[in-house]
Design an enzyme around this catalytic site. Structure first.
Site, PDB file in Angstrom:
ATOM      1  N   PRO A 203       0.789  -1.266   0.005  1.00  0.00           N
ATOM      2  CA  PRO A 203       0.063   0.037  -0.023  1.00  0.00           C
ATOM      3  C   PRO A 203       0.845   1.165   0.077  1.00  0.00           C
ATOM      4  O   PRO A 203       0.451   2.364  -0.572  1.00  0.00           O
ATOM      5  CB  PRO A 203      -0.796  -0.104   1.412  1.00  0.00           C
ATOM      6  CG  PRO A 203      -0.129  -1.076   2.025  1.00  0.00           C
ATOM      7  CD  PRO A 203       0.524  -1.970   1.294  1.00  0.00           C
TER       8      PRO A 203
ATOM      9  N   GLU B  87      17.290   3.902  -2.881  1.00  0.00           N
ATOM     10  CA  GLU B  87      16.655   4.787  -1.989  1.00  0.00           C
ATOM     11  C   GLU B  87      15.776   3.534  -1.271  1.00  0.00           C
ATOM     12  O   GLU B  87      15.416   4.031   0.099  1.00  0.00           O
ATOM     13  CB  GLU B  87      15.743   5.796  -2.637  1.00  0.00           C
ATOM     14  CG  GLU B  87      14.730   5.360  -3.707  1.00  0.00           C
ATOM     15  CD  GLU B  87      13.701   6.314  -4.089  1.00  0.00           C
ATOM     16  OE1 GLU B  87      13.744   7.550  -3.638  1.00  0.00           O
ATOM     17  OE2 GLU B  87      12.967   6.176  -5.211  1.00  0.00           O
TER      18      GLU B  87
HETATM   19  C1  NOJ Z   1      12.629  10.305  -5.444  1.00  0.00           C
HETATM   20  C2  NOJ Z   1      13.731  10.121  -6.282  1.00  0.00           C
HETATM   21  O1  NOJ Z   1      13.900   8.784  -6.698  1.00  0.00           O
HETATM   22  C3  NOJ Z   1      15.043  10.399  -5.297  1.00  0.00           C
HETATM   23  O2  NOJ Z   1      16.126  10.051  -5.889  1.00  0.00           O
HETATM   24  C4  NOJ Z   1      14.937  11.649  -4.798  1.00  0.00           C
HETATM   25  O3  NOJ Z   1      15.775  12.164  -3.795  1.00  0.00           O
HETATM   26  C5  NOJ Z   1      13.387  12.060  -4.248  1.00  0.00           C
HETATM   27  N1  NOJ Z   1      12.425  11.502  -4.956  1.00  0.00           N
HETATM   28  C6  NOJ Z   1      13.117  13.718  -3.884  1.00  0.00           C
HETATM   29  O4  NOJ Z   1      13.121  14.233  -5.204  1.00  0.00           O
HETATM   30 CA    CA Z   2      12.185   7.133  -6.705  1.00  0.00          CA
END
Ligand code: NOJ
Ligand code: CA
Length: 701
Positions: free
Chosen positions: A198, A499
């Site tokens: 989710p 990330e």
């Molecule tokens: C998602 C992106 O994948 C990431 O690299 C970035 O730091 C954040 N959004 C903020 O823009």
């Molecule tokens: Ca991303």
């Protein structure tokens, strides 16, 4: 002359086939090596279908083709084949940046014209059969009965012949940042019915469906990848799964009104691609998707350069000490002049080309989920980010700054401001931008993967090229090889990357899946290079990057991108300078690539030769299972001597308990060397191989 004839010429085929001959109901085409064969037929109802075989085994059973249109009769039946033309192309071309300097484009082509008898409409289907797979697309010539039309659905089928294993990601119109599932096709529905994740789901498709590139395989026997090439002016294709008929059907991303594509003849769809091999390594080795894209649309590409970069970025995800937003008093603002200078210094000392700075501009206080259209203007820095000073400082140190444009999905706002934003970049020394599309696309509620947004990403790439700017897009539709045509669109994220290691973690098999899925479309800004994988290093953080340190090194070879980040904090690289040497040495643009061994989701070993150098680099990764990789250096030229610097997981290393245990050794090697190298659970292997200079030769010269 038929109108379609001029269309063929416009497409720039190397030769025009002789006049179409009248055609029988079934047409055959074979690949240049004869291993793949395609049969296209039209049954009594006038339904068109195609069938694909590889070395006498069926890959796709007869699968139907066609469209449902809005407010007019469908293009599904009542067809009669009226013409066929054939062609052969065999040439070699050079990508601006890439995995190999020379790419062979060799295929047999068959262009079929069908007339729909009830209304006299004409549809062309162009098939290209390469040694490594099939590409086909629909073409709609100019005709009175089909000028402007709206696609309600494309009905391309892929009817599988076996109950293959599938590596798949669930359908979603807005995000490809899903984990992959691994099931047999017969288990896909059961797995799909489990609730989606989710937190990251945005617009899950409501019927059993998957995204492409989709990897299907019967280990040791047959490997199939389904995707698309040259996606432009059309929505991205997802695949709906019909278990009773073992068939995937195209399911296009709708627009805000539920329509799929708006076309004006002459028009064509993207290519539907089916890469086929009896070896797993044949899938990542394929260049079929690139070959189906148009050549570079820019005449001068000298300004497009590979980039290795660091960034004010990972600290936002893991340290809890700094963030994008300035906030009340700026005390936690990461993109402050002093901090950015620290990164520039590190880049300068270590030969890193560039520094990405996120959170430099106003708007981050309101950026996410606040439904504000005008949140970013892309030119106003926070008070503690001195644009002039940093421009001068970076220039003096020989380092570039990378611009960040988070649009927060506010795309009309971004398009309005694009020219100004790019001019601002050029005035301040930036030549590359990372774009981002987090959240819902506002104001009209289009989907990230729909036709409007597909065209937006290309518009940004073309506009950036006018300013000689390179683009790295995040949260955009997954790539389909358009970096051949727009080579300044240097990389994309478009799947889960590092990330996610800070948001619950990626499973150890994730990066072993990417070469068979996401990377089929093009380079990925995965952001590798995390050395401090146990995130409890940071107060209040209990996360873990599920790899060993050495696996992070291997990513620079196994995850292709001409733009690669060293994503960790500089202080961690300073703690492990011997391992960091590999990140400094490894190039990001290649002359040659050899996939030495691979199995989807399990392991992959790749050797690559640097462009304009005689050095080679090897990367190998494994999933949660330890293994010994046999690496035969037969790719080296015979008779030459090299020194290999080998970065190994230690025997007691593992991704979850002992990720930073590694060893480095140097040994002389030649083309006949066979290495047997240990990879720990969730681990990897990295090797740099450099020619040994012959000292005798030097003195006699
Ligand atoms: C998602 C992106 O994948 C990431 O690299 C970035 O730091 C954040 N959004 C903020 O823009
Ligand atoms: Ca991303």
């Amino acid at each position: 002359m038929y109108k379609w004839y001029s269309r063929v010429v416009a497409f720039g085929l190397c030769m025009i086939a002789p006049a179409f001959t009248s055609s029988a109901a079934a047409q055959q085409l074979t690949s240049p090596d004869g291993h793949l064969s395609l049969t296209v037929s039209c049954d009594k109802k006038g339904t068109i279908s195609y069938q694909l075989d590889y070395k006498q085994q069926p890959v796709l059973q007869p699968s139907r083709l066609g469209f449902v249109l809005k407010d007019t009769q469908p293009l599904l039946d009542n067809f009669e084949p009226v013409k066929v033309s054939r062609d052969t192309v065999n040439n070699v071309w050079q990508p601006v940046l890439g995995e190999q300097r020379n790419i062979r484009d060799h295929y047999h082509e068959m262009l079929l014209a069908f007339r729909q008898n009830r209304n006299g409409r004409t549809l062309y289907i162009r098939f290209r059969l390469f040694n490594d797979g099939l590409g086909f697309r629909y073409e709609f010539p100019v005709q009175d009965s089909l000028r402007f039309f709206i696609i309600r659905e494309e009905r391309t089928e892929f009817r599988l012949a076996e109950d293959h294993l599938a590596l798949w990601m669930r359908g979603d119109y807005d995000t490809n940042e899903y984990p992959y599932s691994r099931t047999r096709l017969s288990g896909l529905n059961r797995e799909w019915e489990k609730p989606p994740f989710p937190v990251h789901a945005q617009s899950p498709v409501k019927i059993p469906s998957v995204q492409t590139p989709l990897m299907l395989f019967s280990p040791g026997k047959l490997y199939i990848n389904i995707h698309e090439a040259a996606l432009y002016n059309y929505p991205a294709m997802q695949l709906a799964w019909h278990e009773s008929t073992k068939t995937f059907t195209s399911h296009l991303t709708p627009d805000a009104l539920g329509n799929k594509g708006y076309l004006e003849t002459p028009a064509h769809t993207p290519w539907r691609t089916v890469i086929v091999s009896d070896k797993a390594a044949g899938i990542p080795a394929s260049r079929l998707v690139l070959n189906l894209n148009e050549p570079s649309s820019y005449s001068d590409v000298s300004w497009i350069r590979p980039i290795k970069y660091i960034g004010v970025w990972w600290e936002y995800f893991v340290t809890g000490k700094s963030t994008w937003a300035y906030g009340k008093d700026g005390s936690q603002h990461g993109a402050n002049t002093a901090n950015v200078k620290r990164y520039i210094d590190f880049a300068a000392v270590n030969g890193i080309d560039a520094v990405l700075v996120e959170g430099w501009n106003t708007g981050w206080e309101d950026w996410f989920g606040n439904w504000k259209e005008d949140v970013f203007d892309f030119v106003t820095p926070y008070p503690d980010f001195n644009v002039d000073e940093l421009h001068g400082y970076a220039k003096e140190k020989g380092v570039k700054l990378i611009m960040h444009h988070e649009t927060s999905g506010s795309v009309s706002n971004y398009e309005r401001r694009l020219d100004t934003a790019f001019r601002f970049m050029k005035e301040n020394g930036y030549n590359a931008v990372k774009t981002g599309y987090v959240g819902k696309i506002i104001p009209r509620g289009e989907h990230h993967d729909g036709q409007t947004m597909v065209n937006h990403y290309v518009h940004v790439a073309k506009k950036a090229a006018e300013h000689r700017i390179m683009v790295n897009s995040h949260e955009a539709v997954r790539p389909t090889g358009l970096h051949r045509t727009y080579p300044n669109w240097i990389a994309q994220e478009s799947a889960r990357g590092t990330e996610f290691e800070s948001m619950g973690g990626l499973p150890p098999n994730h990066a072993c899946i990417l070469p068979f899925t996401r990377l089929i479309g093009g380079p990925m800004d995965y952001t590798p290079g995390i050395f401090q994988t146990d995130l409890s290093w940071y107060a209040g953080n209990r996360g873990r990057v599920n790899t060993t340190l050495v696996k992070q090194l291997a990513y620079y070879v196994t995850i292709y991108s001409p733009l690669q980040m060293a994503a960790d904090l500089p202080e961690h690289y300073n703690r492990f300078p011997d391992a960091f040497q590999f990140v400094k040495d490894v190039p990001v643009d290649w002359d040659t690539t050899c996939i030495l061994e691979a199995e989807p989701g399990e392991f992959i070993t790749i050797a690559r030769k640097a462009k304009d150098s005689n050095s080679w680099f090897v990367g190998s990764i494994t999933n949660e299972n330890a293994r010994t990789a046999p690496i035969h250096l037969g790719f080296l030229p015979a008779g030459s001597k090299y020194m290999a610097r080998i970065y190994n997981d230690a025997k007691n290393a593992s991704y979850d308990k002992n990720p930073q245990a590694y060893s480095i050794r140097e040994i002389p090697v030649t083309a006949s060397t066979l290495l047997q190298e240990y990879l720990a659970p969730g681990g990897g292997l990295a090797i740099s191989i450099t020619p040994i200079k012959d000292s005798r030769k030097k003195t006699t010269q």
